[in-house]
Design an enzyme around this catalytic site. Structure first.
Site, PDB file in Angstrom:
ATOM      1  N   ASP A  35      57.062  53.706  50.503  1.00  0.00           N
ATOM      2  CA  ASP A  35      55.719  54.025  50.984  1.00  0.00           C
ATOM      3  C   ASP A  35      55.753  55.485  51.427  1.00  0.00           C
ATOM      4  O   ASP A  35      56.808  55.974  51.852  1.00  0.00           O
ATOM      5  CB  ASP A  35      55.321  53.113  52.151  1.00  0.00           C
ATOM      6  CG  ASP A  35      53.811  53.068  52.383  1.00  0.00           C
ATOM      7  OD1 ASP A  35      53.198  52.031  52.085  1.00  0.00           O
ATOM      8  OD2 ASP A  35      53.243  54.081  52.864  1.00  0.00           O
ATOM      9  N   ASP A  57      56.070  59.862  47.976  1.00  0.00           N
ATOM     10  CA  ASP A  57      54.713  59.971  47.466  1.00  0.00           C
ATOM     11  C   ASP A  57      54.768  59.640  45.977  1.00  0.00           C
ATOM     12  O   ASP A  57      55.402  60.350  45.195  1.00  0.00           O
ATOM     13  CB  ASP A  57      54.187  61.390  47.692  1.00  0.00           C
ATOM     14  CG  ASP A  57      52.766  61.588  47.176  1.00  0.00           C
ATOM     15  OD1 ASP A  57      52.212  60.667  46.539  1.00  0.00           O
ATOM     16  OD2 ASP A  57      52.220  62.691  47.397  1.00  0.00           O
ATOM     17  N   TYR A 150      36.533  52.604  39.679  1.00  0.00           N
ATOM     18  CA  TYR A 150      37.549  51.657  40.151  1.00  0.00           C
ATOM     19  C   TYR A 150      37.902  50.655  39.062  1.00  0.00           C
ATOM     20  O   TYR A 150      39.087  50.418  38.786  1.00  0.00           O
ATOM     21  CB  TYR A 150      37.060  50.922  41.397  1.00  0.00           C
ATOM     22  CG  TYR A 150      37.981  49.808  41.826  1.00  0.00           C
ATOM     23  CD1 TYR A 150      39.226  50.101  42.387  1.00  0.00           C
ATOM     24  CD2 TYR A 150      37.632  48.464  41.653  1.00  0.00           C
ATOM     25  CE1 TYR A 150      40.093  49.084  42.767  1.00  0.00           C
ATOM     26  CE2 TYR A 150      38.489  47.446  42.022  1.00  0.00           C
ATOM     27  CZ  TYR A 150      39.721  47.762  42.584  1.00  0.00           C
ATOM     28  OH  TYR A 150      40.578  46.743  42.952  1.00  0.00           O
ATOM     29  N   LYS A 154      41.664  50.197  37.299  1.00  0.00           N
ATOM     30  CA  LYS A 154      42.430  48.949  37.294  1.00  0.00           C
ATOM     31  C   LYS A 154      42.563  48.389  35.874  1.00  0.00           C
ATOM     32  O   LYS A 154      43.589  47.788  35.524  1.00  0.00           O
ATOM     33  CB  LYS A 154      41.790  47.920  38.221  1.00  0.00           C
ATOM     34  CG  LYS A 154      42.082  48.149  39.695  1.00  0.00           C
ATOM     35  CD  LYS A 154      43.562  47.982  40.016  1.00  0.00           C
ATOM     36  CE  LYS A 154      43.826  47.984  41.510  1.00  0.00           C
ATOM     37  NZ  LYS A 154      45.265  47.831  41.836  1.00  0.00           N
ATOM     38  N   PRO A 180      44.162  39.745  41.665  1.00  0.00           N
ATOM     39  CA  PRO A 180      43.526  39.089  42.809  1.00  0.00           C
ATOM     40  C   PRO A 180      42.032  39.382  42.861  1.00  0.00           C
ATOM     41  O   PRO A 180      41.551  40.367  42.293  1.00  0.00           O
ATOM     42  CB  PRO A 180      44.247  39.707  44.003  1.00  0.00           C
ATOM     43  CG  PRO A 180      44.697  41.045  43.521  1.00  0.00           C
ATOM     44  CD  PRO A 180      45.008  40.881  42.056  1.00  0.00           C
ATOM     45  N   ASP A 184      42.705  38.643  51.751  1.00  0.00           N
ATOM     46  CA  ASP A 184      42.359  38.456  53.162  1.00  0.00           C
ATOM     47  C   ASP A 184      43.201  39.382  54.025  1.00  0.00           C
ATOM     48  O   ASP A 184      44.290  39.036  54.470  1.00  0.00           O
ATOM     49  CB  ASP A 184      42.579  36.993  53.563  1.00  0.00           C
ATOM     50  CG  ASP A 184      42.102  36.717  54.989  1.00  0.00           C
ATOM     51  OD1 ASP A 184      41.508  37.627  55.611  1.00  0.00           O
ATOM     52  OD2 ASP A 184      42.322  35.586  55.474  1.00  0.00           O
TER      53      ASP A 184
END
Length: 233
Positions: A35, A57, A150, A154, A180, A184
């Site tokens: 990360d 990065d 977007y 994807k 997905p 949540d």
């Protein structure tokens, strides 16, 4: 007794990344957690000999290469790569889409995969085995208002996943994708306070699907884009 699986997880400090790390931890895996936020990685994960934190990065191709090499030097191999990093942003109408919005989403959701693959795949080819799991989105299957960039980004990730599978499946490498619906997370609950979050996909449930695709049990699955939608219609 076989050696534990070594798993690289990008975007590991995020809600889904942490859930995926926990799922593999329960299965006894060694973890390479990447990360760009080292402080978030340190806050989320305890130091352990079988855990390597990589503050990289993913837009920095050389940095990704160096981080993966560090993991290979430490653990000898990366058995599975779970490319969790990516993100969502509502955009403008297609005819009003700015170069900044387009570049941001294509970089975040497609270019990062190319950079990660360039670092991970050669070593998998050399070993003749490996598992790669990417995170698509149900929204990639059909465009929606103010979601053109977007959905395109994807969709590009899913097409890259399928192409990688076609290129690598005869070399012992499985490449698959999960799609997905709404996950949540606290961020999604805050953004949609009136929604029924019980119908969304729990991060732990999605993590279990990802862990399966990275296991020997999924050896016959190649180039799949698997919907994981919870109770969302």
């Amino acid at each position: 007794m076989s050696a534990p699986q070594t798993v690289l997880i990008t975007g590991a400090a995020g809600h889904l990344g942490q859930a995926v790390a926990a799922a593999f931890r329960q299965r006894g895996a060694r973890l390479v957690l990447a990360d760009r936020r080292l402080d978030a990685l340190k806050a989320a994960f305890d130091h352990a000999d079988d855990v390597l934190l990589l503050p990289i990065d993913l837009m920095d191709r050389d940095g990704v290469q160096a981080g993966v090499q560090q993991a290979l030097d430490r653990f000898g191999a990366i058995d599975a790569c779970c490319h969790i990093a990516g993100g969502f942003r509502m955009g403008e109408s297609v005819h009003e889409t700015s170069a900044a919005t387009w570049d941001f989403l294509m970089d975040l959701n497609a270019r990062t995969l190319i950079n990660v693959a360039s670092a991970v795949v050669p070593a998998m080819i050399q070993r003749g085995r490996g598992r790669i799991v990417t995170i698509g989105a149900g929204a990639a299957l059909k465009g929606g208002a103010h979601m053109g960039a977007y959905a395109a980004s994807k969709s590009a990730l899913i097409r890259l996943t399928e192409s990688m599978s076609a290129e690598l499946k005869h070399q012992g490498i499985n490449v698959n994708c999960v799609m997905p619906s709404i996950i949540d997370t606290p961020d999604n609950r805050a953004a949609m306070p009136d929604a029924d979050a019980s119908r969304w996909v729990a991060p732990a449930a999605l993590a279990d699907v990802i862990a399966f695709l990275a296991s020997d049990g999924a050896a016959a699955i190649h180039g799949a884009a698997i919907p994981v939608t919870g109770l969302v219609d």
